[in-house]
Design an enzyme around this catalytic site. Sequence first.
Site, short mmCIF file in Angstrom:
data_model
loop_
_atom_site.label_atom_id
_atom_site.label_comp_id
_atom_site.label_asym_id
_atom_site.label_seq_id
_atom_site.Cartn_x
_atom_site.Cartn_y
_atom_site.Cartn_z
N GLU A 249 -33.21 38.97 -27.07
CA GLU A 249 -32.54 39.17 -28.35
C GLU A 249 -31.42 40.19 -28.25
OE1 GLU A 249 -34.72 36.40 -30.79
OE2 GLU A 249 -32.80 37.44 -30.97
N ARG A 253 -27.53 38.93 -28.93
CA ARG A 253 -26.91 39.47 -30.15
C ARG A 253 -25.98 40.64 -29.85
NH1 ARG A 253 -31.12 38.66 -35.19
NH2 ARG A 253 -32.68 37.42 -34.08
N ASP A 382 -35.40 25.99 -25.51
CA ASP A 382 -34.10 25.48 -25.95
C ASP A 382 -32.87 25.97 -25.19
OD1 ASP A 382 -34.48 28.02 -27.00
OD2 ASP A 382 -34.30 27.43 -29.09
N GLU A 516 -28.90 25.79 -36.49
CA GLU A 516 -28.84 24.74 -35.46
C GLU A 516 -28.34 23.39 -35.95
OE1 GLU A 516 -31.20 28.06 -34.24
OE2 GLU A 516 -31.56 26.71 -35.94
N THR A 602 -25.60 31.41 -27.15
CA THR A 602 -26.60 30.81 -28.04
C THR A 602 -26.69 31.50 -29.39
OG1 THR A 602 -28.80 29.78 -28.00
CG2 THR A 602 -28.66 32.12 -27.38
#
Length: 622
Positions: A249, A253, A382, A516, A602
């Site tokens: 994360e 980010r 994913d 998404e 992503t």
Amino acid sequence: MPVATLLPFTATPNRKSASPTSFRLTEKFILLLVFSAFITLCFGAIFFLPDSTKLLSGVFFHSPAVETNTRTGQDSGDSGSAGNDEKVLAKIKKDHEKALIEAKDTLQKRPDEIKQDIIKEKEKVAKETIGQGGKDVNNLPFIEYRRPPGATGHEPLDPETKERRAKVKEMMKHAWDSYKRYAWGSNELRPVSKQGHSSNLFGSIKGATIVDALDTLYIMEMFEDFDAATDWVEKNLDFNVNAEVSVFEVNIRFVGGLLSAYYLSGKEVYRKKAVELGEKLLPAFKTPTGIPWALLNLKSGIGRNWPWASGGSSILAEYGTLHLEFMHLSKLSGNPEFAQKVMNIRKVLNRLDKPQGLYPNYLNPNSGQWGQHHVSVGGLGDSFYEYLLKAWLMSDKTDEEGKKMYYDALQAIETNLMRKSSSGLTYIAEWKGGLLEHKMGHLTCFAGGMIALGADGAPSDKTGHQMEQAAEIARTCHESYARTALKLGPEAFRFDGGVEAIATRQNEKYFILRPEVIETYMYMWRFTHDPKYREWGWEAVQALEQHCRVEGGYSGVRDVYASSPNHDDVQQSFYLAETLKYLYLLFSDDDHLPFDHWVFNTEAHPLPVIKKDQTDRPNEVE
């Protein structure tokens, strides 16, 4: 206090005969008086010019001998002290006048000129420090910055599209202004209770929404807000914390957001912060295999994995979603270690047998063996597949290993996981030890966009087939929205027991502002220009406005099948980073962040393609 006010009160108690001794004592009081005034001036300068390195250095550091002479002169009682005091007094008077002139000159300058002087002074000091054998804090190489094309766009010619794009920008403004008003500096916002919210994913690092939103602010040309965010990053973003963070994360980010902000704006603070954080994440790779830990204490460098993850395993989507950022960290820092770490992950994976050609979600970082044979293109798996494709694209299509791994994996996914429902909806199921669970997560809906993005690079006989697959997945995900009361998609939906594209379990009915489905619409629009994708995106805008917008921002909802929304009171940082950005690009022209120059991580942070003709010039950004 002014000198004129001090003189009578200071001099009165010392009125004595004009003997030589008393004369020297008076001189000393005058000296003390002038010195006090001088100190007063210094503190005045500090209050009025707190950042002026030039002024402070002029006041405090131009004559180091004065302070020493003043101290020794005051303690001296010999016959030469009068002469010394006169010299000291003259020196102080000269420095006093010089400081006043510098202060006057500085105060007459505009704020931007003062800021520029400070920057120049800092650069001068830094160069002198390095010249004296010191080391720049980040030890970063010089890079000639050139902004890649399409960082900002222009308004669409079509009036309806222009109006919709403007509406998305207004949504961003509402989300950002609410965060600024109620949660500035916190990681996220609670828009219903109007206060800050923090997740343990970031440890005690602050400002996740600020960093996540930087590039969205920039591409929407909200430059005043971008500058305010930059100022916060420069002054307040601190990674020196004794706390455990999610490596995944924090990478997607914070590192991704900082890298993107640097490439869009050219502001050096973002490069420095990104590299600083990247270096703090490197200890996560200290495992027997080099497969990184999921959690890392940024101070101690001690890592571990989630206790629930298959016997202490690392997770495919986490250790497989570092590649884009770490390749850019090597490029911007001149340190090859970042790239070496992520390339080693591929070596480990390529040595392993893949069941049915699939990549299980769990891998033990100590033994280098798979954990449970659970395969998903949604949560836990994913973005690993996404980064294989995007690594190839970001390398200007020179990373042949990444390309092969992606297309081989996609073939295994099509063979083993893709299925059609009785009514013809294509979905991607989950694979558990050879058995299929006919469930598709909201997270899996990114796959439509991924497959469309990679279709052009597939063998020519498969390009059309992959575009059809992408379109079918987009339709299925749209159906998952259309079949709810709020016209927002559930966290997961099923295809069993006579049910299609509907959530059947209460813990799968929530919507947390995820991007998404809209991400896939954006990619499908870019590649097909089929107007239905913009219409589907506009449907999502209307549902967000009707059911998620509150006075204090935007909130997720707990049940998309309920007739009225029950808000979860969290405005996720990725709503600003991804959902609103993809909506804005959906209603923008194709030359805004064009795919031949930019690749999205992503978290939707755009990173430039590393052009192959730049490989011989590593210190230049295309």
